[in-house]
Design an enzyme around this catalytic site. Structure first.
Site, PDB file in Angstrom:
ATOM      1  N   ARG A 102       0.921  -1.321   0.330  1.00  0.00           N
ATOM      2  CA  ARG A 102       0.549  -0.245   0.106  1.00  0.00           C
ATOM      3  C   ARG A 102       0.753   1.382  -0.068  1.00  0.00           C
ATOM      4  O   ARG A 102       1.680   1.222  -0.489  1.00  0.00           O
ATOM      5  CB  ARG A 102      -0.911  -0.134   1.150  1.00  0.00           C
ATOM      6  CG  ARG A 102      -0.276  -0.262   1.869  1.00  0.00           C
ATOM      7  CD  ARG A 102      -0.864   0.238   3.333  1.00  0.00           C
ATOM      8  NE  ARG A 102      -0.346   1.974   3.779  1.00  0.00           N
ATOM      9  CZ  ARG A 102       0.354   2.308   3.901  1.00  0.00           C
ATOM     10  NH1 ARG A 102       1.770   1.700   4.336  1.00  0.00           N
ATOM     11  NH2 ARG A 102       0.705   3.749   3.965  1.00  0.00           N
TER      12      ARG A 102
ATOM     13  N   ARG B 235      -6.866   0.053  -7.496  1.00  0.00           N
ATOM     14  CA  ARG B 235      -7.377   0.449  -6.188  1.00  0.00           C
ATOM     15  C   ARG B 235      -7.407   2.241  -7.380  1.00  0.00           C
ATOM     16  O   ARG B 235      -6.710   2.257  -7.891  1.00  0.00           O
ATOM     17  CB  ARG B 235      -6.443   1.221  -5.553  1.00  0.00           C
ATOM     18  CG  ARG B 235      -6.040  -0.157  -3.961  1.00  0.00           C
ATOM     19  CD  ARG B 235      -5.214   0.169  -2.619  1.00  0.00           C
ATOM     20  NE  ARG B 235      -5.751   0.809  -1.928  1.00  0.00           N
ATOM     21  CZ  ARG B 235      -5.754   1.496  -0.899  1.00  0.00           C
ATOM     22  NH1 ARG B 235      -3.952   1.560  -0.810  1.00  0.00           N
ATOM     23  NH2 ARG B 235      -6.191   2.232   0.060  1.00  0.00           N
TER      24      ARG B 235
ATOM     25  N   GLN C 177      -3.519   2.904   9.517  1.00  0.00           N
ATOM     26  CA  GLN C 177      -1.603   3.289   8.658  1.00  0.00           C
ATOM     27  C   GLN C 177      -0.750   3.750   9.905  1.00  0.00           C
ATOM     28  O   GLN C 177       0.243   3.207  10.146  1.00  0.00           O
ATOM     29  CB  GLN C 177      -1.619   3.380   8.286  1.00  0.00           C
ATOM     30  CG  GLN C 177      -2.870   2.456   6.962  1.00  0.00           C
ATOM     31  CD  GLN C 177      -3.950   2.777   6.638  1.00  0.00           C
ATOM     32  OE1 GLN C 177      -4.280   3.632   7.624  1.00  0.00           O
ATOM     33  NE2 GLN C 177      -4.452   2.734   5.150  1.00  0.00           N
TER      34      GLN C 177
ATOM     35  N   ASP D 274      -1.826  10.745  -2.512  1.00  0.00           N
ATOM     36  CA  ASP D 274      -1.718   9.980  -3.432  1.00  0.00           C
ATOM     37  C   ASP D 274      -2.087   9.933  -4.676  1.00  0.00           C
ATOM     38  O   ASP D 274      -2.050   9.808  -5.864  1.00  0.00           O
ATOM     39  CB  ASP D 274      -3.126   8.958  -3.105  1.00  0.00           C
ATOM     40  CG  ASP D 274      -2.446   8.353  -1.950  1.00  0.00           C
ATOM     41  OD1 ASP D 274      -3.362   8.606  -1.025  1.00  0.00           O
ATOM     42  OD2 ASP D 274      -2.581   6.364  -1.870  1.00  0.00           O
TER      43      ASP D 274
HETATM   44  O1  MRU Z   1      -3.950   3.619   1.399  1.00  0.00           O
HETATM   45  P1  MRU Z   1      -3.798   3.492   1.979  1.00  0.00           P
HETATM   46  O2  MRU Z   1      -2.709   2.924   2.975  1.00  0.00           O
HETATM   47  O3  MRU Z   1      -2.851   2.740   0.274  1.00  0.00           O
HETATM   48  O4  MRU Z   1      -3.359   5.167   1.848  1.00  0.00           O
HETATM   49  C1  MRU Z   1      -1.465   5.766   1.695  1.00  0.00           C
HETATM   50  C2  MRU Z   1      -1.825   7.605   2.099  1.00  0.00           C
HETATM   51  O5  MRU Z   1      -2.514   7.713   1.848  1.00  0.00           O
HETATM   52  C3  MRU Z   1       0.003   7.665   1.652  1.00  0.00           C
HETATM   53  O6  MRU Z   1      -0.252   9.240   3.069  1.00  0.00           O
HETATM   54  C4  MRU Z   1      -0.024   8.118   0.324  1.00  0.00           C
HETATM   55  O7  MRU Z   1      -0.525   6.821  -0.457  1.00  0.00           O
HETATM   56  C5  MRU Z   1       1.698   8.284   0.331  1.00  0.00           C
HETATM   57  S1  MRU Z   1       2.723   7.604  -0.130  1.00  0.00           S
HETATM   58  C6  MRU Z   1       3.968   7.984   0.458  1.00  0.00           C
END
Ligand code: MRU
Length: 365
Positions: free
Chosen positions: A54, A91, A203, A244
């Protein structure tokens, strides 16, 4: 980065067979450090969907290796296109996935079928290596911001608030938001990190706290609702988060709850930086709120919580009545006007079209 003294990346090709793809199973951290072997593009897609891998840059790199595994199975163009479509559907919000798959397909279409397997591994390896180099550069530029604040002579650690996990686990190495923190810490600047737990999947509490702990960075886990209070009481010097997707006008999609932190930071005049490699910039989209697809995940992520029981077993328990419905938008969009700026591999700039064009005139074109 190192775990207990051993260097790791978050995705790599097994040197023993030179083709299978290894990942750290992030759904098992911090309770167990387990490695998975992925051997087909379907397994890569499943690992992305289930969030065993992720974080925007890591999803992109993993999907690139998924294309290498796809080429091993069938290097004909229609089969590769089908694999890319399957990986893209895993995703929707992180644009790095689309970016990496387009790059892989463009490269593979130019090559003769007989050479495609070798080229796919080489290109996926280049994507991974570039991600590491870009994040290291983000780290250097971001660490300079932290150093500037430390020079103002606060005589206490610099307090940095971060949301979700934008560390090395979310990239191939270093991380985006955490890279400046690691570099500042390594340079001897006293830092302390407020780690948002980041419900529903936690997370922050699970992964960011794990990373920071393994690197020896002082940190404190807080509930998602504590940030505004800490900011009002001047216990936050700056916020750094990842993203993202950043649209070309500087709007930033990141883990749900980021927008509320940015509002609180704005109200309290606290710098709010978004750290992103160029692979996270979506040049095709201007208005993030209207146009960035926001992933809606399972309601059970909201109605349950997974943790380690006192007897050491990992368990999932309900935290809402079993007949209550729940909604689970996984990301939100922080408008550019709330951001102090973007930290990129080419330096820091305004979260605006002019700022992004100034940093990346070649990519903007
Ligand atoms: O749902 P996730 O855990 O994949 O979301 C991750 C995030 O929101 C991070 O902040 C983002 O991907 C930046 S990662 C360097």
């Amino acid at each position: 980065m190192k775990i207990d003294g051993n260097p790791y990346r978050s995705v790599w090709v097994d040197p023993a067979d030179a083709w299978s793809v290894r990942i750290i199973d992030q759904t098992r951290l911090p309770w167990a450090l387990e490695f998975l072997r992925l051997t087909t593009p379907r397994e890569v897609a499943q690992a992305i969907r289930s969030m065993q891998v992720r974080g925007a840059p890591l999803i992109g790199a993993a999907a690139a290796y998924g294309m290498a595994l796809a080429a091993r199975e069938d290097a004909a163009t229609p089969a590769l296109e089908a694999a890319a479509d399957m990986l893209l559907a895993t995703r929707p919000t992180a644009v790095n996935l689309r970016w990496a798959l387009h790059r892989m397909m463009n490269r593979l279409r130019m090559a003769r079928a007989a050479n495609r397997v070798e080229i796919a591994y080489r290109e996926a390896g280049a994507i991974a290596d570039e991600d590491v180099a870009q994040n290291a550069s983000i780290g250097r530029h971001g660490a300079a911001l932290i150093e500037d604040i430390s020079r103002q002579g606060t005589n206490r650690p610099i307090n940095i608030l971060t949301h979700c996990n934008a560390g090395w686990l979310a990239t191939v190495d270093w991380g985006t938001a955490l890279a400046p923190i690691y570099m500042a810490h390594d340079a001897g600047i006293a830092v302390h990190v407020w780690v948002d737990e980041t419900r529903p999947r936690n997370q922050g509490a699970l992964l960011t706290a794990y990373e920071l702990g393994k690197h020896g960075v002082p940190h404190t886990v807080i509930v998602d609702n504590a940030g505004g209070h800490l900011m009002q009481h001047r216990q936050v010097d700056l916020c750094i988060v990842g993203a993202d997707r950043v649209t070309r006008n500087g709007d930033a999609a990141n883990k749900i709850g980021t927008y509320l932190k940015a509002l609180a930071a704005y109200d309290n005049n606290i710098p709010f930086w978004v750290a992103v490699p160029s692979s996270t910039i979506d040049w095709t989209t201007a208005d993030g709120i209207a146009n960035i697809p926001i992933e809606e995940r399972a309601a059970t992520e909201v109605t349950t919580v997974t943790g380690r029981a006192m007897d050491g077993s990992v368990d999932t328990v309900r935290v809402a009545p079993s007949d209550s419905p729940a909604a689970n938008p996984a990301f939100d969009v922080t408008p550019a006007r709330l951001l102090t700026g973007l930290i990129t591999e080419r330096g820091c700039g305004a979260a605006s079209e002019a700022g992004l064009r100034g940093l990346f005139p070649d990519l903007a074109a």
